[in-house]
Design a protein around this motif. Structure first.
Motif, mmCIF file in Angstrom:
data_model
loop_
_atom_site.group_PDB
_atom_site.id
_atom_site.type_symbol
_atom_site.label_atom_id
_atom_site.label_comp_id
_atom_site.label_asym_id
_atom_site.label_seq_id
_atom_site.Cartn_x
_atom_site.Cartn_y
_atom_site.Cartn_z
ATOM 1 N N ASP B 350 -6.764 -2.348 1.109
ATOM 2 C CA ASP B 350 -5.933 -2.215 2.313
ATOM 3 C C ASP B 350 -4.476 -2.562 2.016
ATOM 4 O OD1 ASP B 350 -8.012 -1.419 3.873
ATOM 5 O OD2 ASP B 350 -8.227 -3.295 5.007
ATOM 6 N N THR B 360 -8.417 7.832 0.146
ATOM 7 C CA THR B 360 -8.246 6.511 0.732
ATOM 8 C C THR B 360 -7.878 5.443 -0.300
ATOM 9 O OG1 THR B 360 -10.634 6.414 0.591
ATOM 10 C CG2 THR B 360 -9.710 6.837 2.753
ATOM 11 N N GLU B 362 -9.603 4.111 -2.502
ATOM 12 C CA GLU B 362 -10.612 3.065 -2.467
ATOM 13 C C GLU B 362 -11.300 2.933 -3.815
ATOM 14 O OE1 GLU B 362 -11.823 3.133 2.250
ATOM 15 O OE2 GLU B 362 -12.848 4.484 0.897
ATOM 16 N N ASN B 523 -15.212 4.621 9.688
ATOM 17 C CA ASN B 523 -13.866 4.179 10.046
ATOM 18 C C ASN B 523 -13.857 3.153 11.177
ATOM 19 O OD1 ASN B 523 -12.609 5.782 8.134
ATOM 20 N ND2 ASN B 523 -12.546 7.567 9.491
#
Lengths: 252, 651
Positions: B350, B360, B362, B523
């Motif tokens: 994040d 994303t 990630e 999400n």
């Protein structure tokens, strides 16, 4: 890792049900990422068929991580495709080239009748296990786990055999449709361990008898099964099965 | 409002199970033959229960949707199974396993059940070894153990990285033996469509034969659901493609309460998402955290360079690596529980430190360089060889040379159908075992405890508790479904449901709608939840459900094999369950275990429980379509354990 997209033609066996005759159908597919798995490619194809209001291709699959043994497929003449030591669900499109035609067939064996398209009935394997693929103990009343020491090498070899996932690639690959590699893996695993040794001969005899009854062929030692086995089960287990089987016969 | 009766036996915590067994009712051998038991599912819980009950003399019918009972997804569990054997002489005991499990579950599990689980854990190892399960051994011939997250002892038994496979094949062998002996009728490729309730008791099920499409009914004196968890509601998860919530959800709609649906486990070490057609996520076993060190770059520009491909992970010197678990949790380091490890990974990504070049960003590293330097490549290969091979096949990178890329993924459902101490749901005669029930893991499950719970339920709990229920049922004659209106009605309802699905004839595929549901869930009902997000999720799921029923397309016919129909039937239930999960997450104004509400955390980002207001099991009662469900609370009382805030920073 270099990801790219390729165009391919997929030639698939389509068969409505066990009684119908089957045919090959060809489907062009474009822009398939080489990072996707083979079954994700099949998902893309099925998605396309649904969009065109056609019936998607039936194939067995479940865990998609190479352990449940549900996926099958004969891909370009090889059980589980061109890569070694993987199941179809672990096969990736980077093993194929742009412009290639990929031929996909079901397992072909009298012991595994086709249910639909690429899906076959492997319940014969369950029946063989029911005939003897176990140690005859009930739940409860067993000794402490450390009461039976087992040499590490024996435990490891038993584990090598126990790794069999029951997918049927050995049968599909064998020119005689023999199930010897499958049967030997279980017989060998349990014969190597003191817990299973007690009924080893009886187990071998019963499982082989069931295998014969269900129409699987004999082993002629070509070793093709070992090459195509996604878990690398060794032919040496067939030798151990033969030994146990002979023991059982001699005792009779 | 019904008061939930958990039926916890009298006595001190260590006497409860012994007391229960000493005083329970039994069924004598000649009567067992007259009693039928249906078991749905053939995973660890289902197969072990079916085999054990058949060995005792009951007539068992066992169902699975796969082509063989050996395929159930328990088979994919990699790392191991816990037991309190204390073979390592490192201070383990039944109490400590119990304590670790309650603490790991963030004080949201029922004490008595968890203590029983720890008590029978040792029997499971004995049983499996007797069946020929080839656990790893030391050179002296005795069993080896490894460590897992959330524990400071080595209590995990394992068979390479295939422990679930070996335990399942052990249970499958016991099941096969009973099928061969004629004590179990096995129904593969048959899916349960509904529970049949007669005079307030579960008396059977309606099924669909997946090969022929035929709808059939089956009677039993008692029904066991061992149908696994529901995290495929997120579409992408580590579950098998066919894993689904339908059996549990149908039972819920017939009166079984659904407990703690918001508690799902996001496993910290799966291979990151790679593309839009991805069908599932592959787990890399938690056991890897014994020897792998988790890190991201300390500098954002390094993370950026790695994502762009201009730097490789091995270009980052040690002093520029942030081993964030070791930094934040010195006492447990890389072996913190799963929820803690997952949240910490999310916290780093994040903030822009993710290393994977996906939309994303990630991804974090799991690095074996340090262990290889210390122990040699051979040792690492012997421990994790098959996992490394699996990783290389998927990612096309060699984890001996370059760190593994990992990221959290949906893995397990702690929530499930509410059951009492006997594993009986709020429908009398309907029992729920394994992952399908809610009982033992609270808000977070520790690694190597799912296998333990599945087999505990099936081998050592249900065989006792079902008898206690059946003792006064011996006079009930077998019912013929064709002669009973309850069965006919249930069959007609199933057929109507299928016809409704088939007649939508829309334009969207099942998978395309499922993917969209998965995104909403990931999400907004995923690792970090907020009041606003959950409210949006509820609205979006409702809309998606409407769209599904207006526009799903299912080619083919219902009277034959139809894979799209199977998937549509399961998705219809996920579209209802997903909403309940959001409702549950929204009502629970605290953070605990896998349930992180962003409004409720400490300044350091640790989960903040609210024991005064939320130390209860939230069990939801179905009240009809588009109607708010009723909440029933089972207060949790801790008598053997002192409730604390979870601390993995100091010992």
């Amino acid at each position: 890792m270099s990801s790219k997209n390729i165009n391919i033609t997929v030639k698939v066996w389509r068969q409505q049900d066990a009684k119908s005759k089957g045919i090959f159908e060809s489907y062009p597919l474009s822009n398939i990422s080489t990072d996707s798995s083979f079954l994700e490619m099949m998902d893309v194809l099925n998605e396309k068929l649904v969009t065109e209001n056609q019936e998607p291709i039936a194939f067995d699959h479940d865990c998609r991580e190479g352990i449940c043994g549900m996926c099958s497929l004969f891909i370009n003449g090889h059980a589980h495709g061109p890569d070694s030591l993987v199941t179809t669900c672990q096969l990736h499109m980077r093993k194929f080239n742009d412009g290639q035609t990929i031929t996909i067939e079901p397992w072909r064996s009298g012991g595994f009748p086709v249910i639909k398209d690429l899906m076959v009935d492997r319940s014969a394997f369950d029946k063989i296990m029911q005939a003897g693929g176990f140690v005859s103990v009930n739940t409860g009343g067993v000794p402490d786990a450390n009461a039976i020491p087992i040499a590490q090498a024996d435990a490891e070899e038993a584990m090598d055999a126990a790794a069999c996932i029951g997918c049927g690639a050995c049968v599909a690959t064998c020119k005689n449709s023999s199930a010897m590699l499958f049967v030997s893996a279980k017989v060998s695993q349990l014969a190597l361990l003191p817990q299973g040794k007690i009924e080893a001969a009886r187990r071998a005899k019963n499982m082989v008898a069931k295998m014969d009854e269900l129409g699987f062929g004999n082993c002629s030692n070509t070793g093709a099964c070992e090459v195509e086995c996604p878990k690398g089960i060794s032919l040496a287990h067939i030798a151990r099965l033969n030994r146990e089987f002979l023991c059982a016969k001699v005792k009779e | 409002m019904t008061k939930l009766n958990s039926k916890i036996p009298e006595g001190q915590i260590h006497e409860k199970w012994a007391n229960y067994k000493a005083h329970q009712n039994l069924v004598n051998p000649s009567n067992k033959r007259k009693i039928d038991i249906i078991i749905v599912g053939t995973g660890l819980a289902g197969a072990s229960a079916a085999a054990s009950l058949a060995e005792m003399g009951f007539k068992v019918k066992n169902f699975c949707y796969q082509d063989s009972p050996r395929r159930a997804h328990s088979i994919a569990a990699q790392g191991g199974i816990n037991a309190a054997k204390n073979y390592q002489n490192d201070g383990d005991s039944i109490y400590r396993l119990f304590y670790d499990t309650i603490k790991g579950g963030d004080y949201r599990a029922r004490e008595a059940n968890v203590y029983r689980l720890a008590e029978v854990s040792n029997d499971i190892i004995d049983q499996s070894v007797a069946q020929g399960v080839p656990f790893a051994r030391e050179y002296g011939g005795l069993l080896d153990n490894r460590s897992f997250g959330g524990a400071q002892v080595s209590r995990t038994f394992y068979a390479r990285g295939q422990t679930g496979q070996q335990l399942l094949l052990g249970a499958y062998s016991a099941l096969s033996r009973q099928i061969g002996l004629g004590n179990i009728e096995m129904y593969p490729r048959v899916e349960m469509m509904d529970v049949v309730v007669v005079d307030g008791r579960a008396r059977g099920i309606v099924t669909r034969n997946l090969v022929t499409g035929k709808i059939e009914s089956h009677f039993a004196h008692a029904v066991v659901l061992a149908t696994g968890g529901y995290v495929n509601v997120y579409y992408l998860s580590t579950n098998a493609m066919g894993s689904n919530s339908s059996a549990a959800w149908k039972a819920h709609k017939k009166g079984a309460y659904f407990a703690n649906p918001a508690y799902v486990q996001i496993h910290p070490t799966a291979i990151p998402v790679h593309g839009e057609f991805q069908s599932k996520l592959t787990l890399m076993s938690e056991s890897l955290r014994n020897d792998g060190r988790i890190w991201v770059p300390k500098k954002k520009e390094d993370a950026e360079a790695i994502r762009q491909g201009t730097k490789k992970p091995n270009d980052i010197p040690d002093e520029d690596r942030d081993f964030y678990l070791e930094r934040r949790y010195p006492a447990f380091g890389n072996l913190v529980p799963r929820d803690v490890a997952s949240r910490a990974a999310k916290e780093r990504t994040d903030h822009g430190f993710g290393i994977e070049n996906n939309p994303t960003k990630e991804g974090v590293y799991l690095d074996f360089k340090y262990a290889i330097d210390r122990l040699g490549k051979g040792v690492i290969e012997a421990r994790y060889g098959n996992l490394f091979q699996m990783y290389e096949k998927i990612v096309d990178q060699d984890p001996y040379q370059t760190p593994m890329k990992i990221f959290p993924a949906l893995h397990y459902a702690m929530g499930g159908l509410w059951v009492d101490y006997e594993l009986q749901s709020t429908i009398p005669g309907l029992f729920v075992a394994g992952e399908a029930n809610f009982s033992d893991h609270g808000a977070n499950r520790l690694g190597a405890s799912a296998l333990m719970q599945g087999l505990a339920d099936g081998y050592f709990v249900l065989p006792y508790t079902i008898q206690n229920y059946l003792a006064d049922q011996i006079g009930v004659a077998r019912m013929k479904p064709s002669e009973r209106p309850e069965f006919k009605e249930a069959e007609e309802a199933v057929k109507a449901h299928i016809n409704k699905l088939m007649s939508v004839k829309g334009t969207e595929s099942v998978d395309s709608i499922h993917r969209r549901l998965g995104l909403v869930m990931w999400n907004k009902v995923g690792m970090g939840r907020t009041e606003a997000g959950l409210k949006e999720a509820i609205t979006e799921i409702k809309a998606l459900r409407k769209e599904f029923w207006a526009n799903v397309r299912i080619p083919g016919s219902a009277d034959a094999m139809n894979v799209e129909l199977e998937k549509a039937n399961r998705l219809a239930d996920f579209l209802e369950l997903g909403e309940l999960m959001a409702i549950d997450a929204l009502h629970r104004n605290e953070s605990c275990g896998g349930h992180l509400r962003e409004e409720y955390q400490t300044p350091e980002g640790e989960a903040l429980r609210d024991d005064n207001n939320f130390m209860y099991v939230g069990a939801w009662e179905y009240k009809g379509e588009n109607t708010q469900p009723d909440l029933h609370k089972e207060e949790l009382k801790y008598e053997a354990i002192e409730v604390k805030s979870r601390n993995y920073k100091t010992a």
